[in-house]
Design an enzyme around this catalytic site. Structure first.
Site, short mmCIF file in Angstrom:
data_model
loop_
_atom_site.label_atom_id
_atom_site.label_comp_id
_atom_site.label_asym_id
_atom_site.label_seq_id
_atom_site.Cartn_x
_atom_site.Cartn_y
_atom_site.Cartn_z
N CYS A 161 -70.52 -42.19 71.17
CA CYS A 161 -70.41 -40.90 70.49
C CYS A 161 -69.25 -40.15 71.13
CB CYS A 161 -71.72 -40.11 70.58
SG CYS A 161 -72.18 -39.63 72.26
N THR A 162 -69.11 -38.86 70.87
CA THR A 162 -67.93 -38.11 71.32
C THR A 162 -67.81 -38.02 72.84
OG1 THR A 162 -68.23 -36.76 69.36
CG2 THR A 162 -66.65 -35.96 70.99
#
Ligand SMILES: [Zn+2]
Ligand SMILES: [Zn+2]
Length: 361
Positions: free
Chosen positions: A214-215
């Site tokens: 994810c980020t």
């Protein structure tokens, strides 16, 4: 009778508040652009028990506003999640203070890769029920039983194995502008949807290695624990997410397996990882990966718009929103909450949201 008097009192009050906020926002943005010192964009998170989130929040607000920090920070009983813009010369003091806060000793800090530091124009610290909303209650699964963390190099090695399922745990609009090659991704608009869809779609592959990213890593902590809870045996996650990966790729001179832009939730709305543009303008189809929010406040739809369309539509998602955008604020209020036919909204929905139970490659 003046026009104002036609509107019910509550609408009039809202209209004036909105007007005030809009001017205020432009003023703050102008001030940020005029600053003569350097800022850095950083992010940090930690799942840690916080007994008094409101007290914790107030203390942070006092400390960080004194240091002229901006950002968006969430505090909850389960921890803290912060995206911030910190004046460069205040960073040593900021870190000293941070590390002595309850539960935050040696908390990892991630620095943005493509950055002028002008990522936020004000300091917002909110107390939330959770720092990452997964839609589960506290004892539905043990979110401390997380998957194994992999470095950029370990990630590369594992991602090459054809038996590994690489899964993007972000929302569809984040995936659209940049992602890892061959990553599967749930067509989700929220993490709450993504976590369920990802697990359901892979329910027949519990014997395979699952590699999540994810980020910044915060969503994978929960997602990996949920995968394990659901019986997946070999669950891994990219350490520090795409933000840390980008730093490692740069530092170690690796070839990036992430193509396009890393969407980030600040004024920049993204940082390019390998310089490639993989998305297109939702209005004309030109290659473009610049997200914007529709300038009609009532719509505020997040969508991709090229510079040409930006000037044609004046930052709006459709000519209908553009018409509303040109009305005086008190006239705009009449459209507030009404269901109008957002041309681009339905177009975006068809473009990037597929069947709810599917996962796309
Ligand atoms: Zn365009
Ligand atoms: Zn719109």
């Amino acid at each position: 009778m003046t026009r104002f008097n036609i509107l019910p009192h509550f609408l009039l009050t809202t209209a004036m508040t909105l007007l005030h906020n809009r001017i205020n926002k432009e003023e703050l943005k102008r001030k940020l652009q005029e600053e003569t010192f350097t800022r850095r964009t950083i992010s940090l998170y930690r799942y840690v028990e916080i007994d008094d989130p409101q007290g914790y929040r107030d203390d942070l607000y006092q400390k960080w506003s004194a240091l002229n920090c901006f950002g968006r920070i969430y505090v909850a009983r389960e921890g803290i999640n912060a995206q911030m813009s910190v004046p460069e010369d205040q960073i040593p003091l900021f870190l000293d203070q941070l590390y002595t806060l309850p539960g935050l000793k040696d908390i990892p800090i991630k620095y943005a890769i493509e950055d002028d530091g002008k990522s936020f124009y004000k300091l917002t610290i909110k107390v939330r029920d959770k720092i990452v909303a997964d839609g589960f209650s506290h004892d539905d699964y043990d979110f401390t039983r997380v998957g194994e963390h992999l470095s950029a190099q370990e990630f590369h090695k594992m991602a090459d194995d054809p038996d590994v399922q690489v899964v993007d745990m972000r929302n569809h609009y984040e995936y659209e502008v940049g992602h890892f090659e061959n990553a599967k991704h749930p067509d989700a608009g929220t993490f709450k949807e993504a976590i369920r869809m990802a697990v359901d779609s892979l329910s027949n592959e519990k014997d395979k290695k699952i590699l999540l990213y994810c980020t910044g890593g915060i969503r994978c902590e929960k997602a990996s624990a949920y995968f394990k809870h659901k019986g997946f045996q070999q669950v891994y996650q990219l350490h520090g997410g795409i933000i840390e990966y980008a730093q490692q790729v740069k530092k170690l001179k690796l070839e990036s397996k992430f193509t396009g832009k890393n969407f980030v939730f600040d004024e920049r709305l993204g940082e390019s990882i390998n310089g490639k543009v993989i998305a297109s303008c939702h209005q004309c189809g030109e290659a473009c990966d610049k997200h914007t929010n529709c300038a009609n406040d009532d719509c505020h739809q997040l969508f991709i718009q090229c510079d040409t369309c930006r000037s044609t539509y004046e930052g709006c998602c459709s000519s209908e929103c553009q018409d509303i955008f040109h009305l005086p604020p008190e006239e705009q209020m009449k459209y507030r909450g009404l269901k109008h036919n957002h041309y681009s909204r339905s177009k975006i929905y068809n473009r990037i949201a597929g069947p709810k139970d599917s996962i796309r490659s």
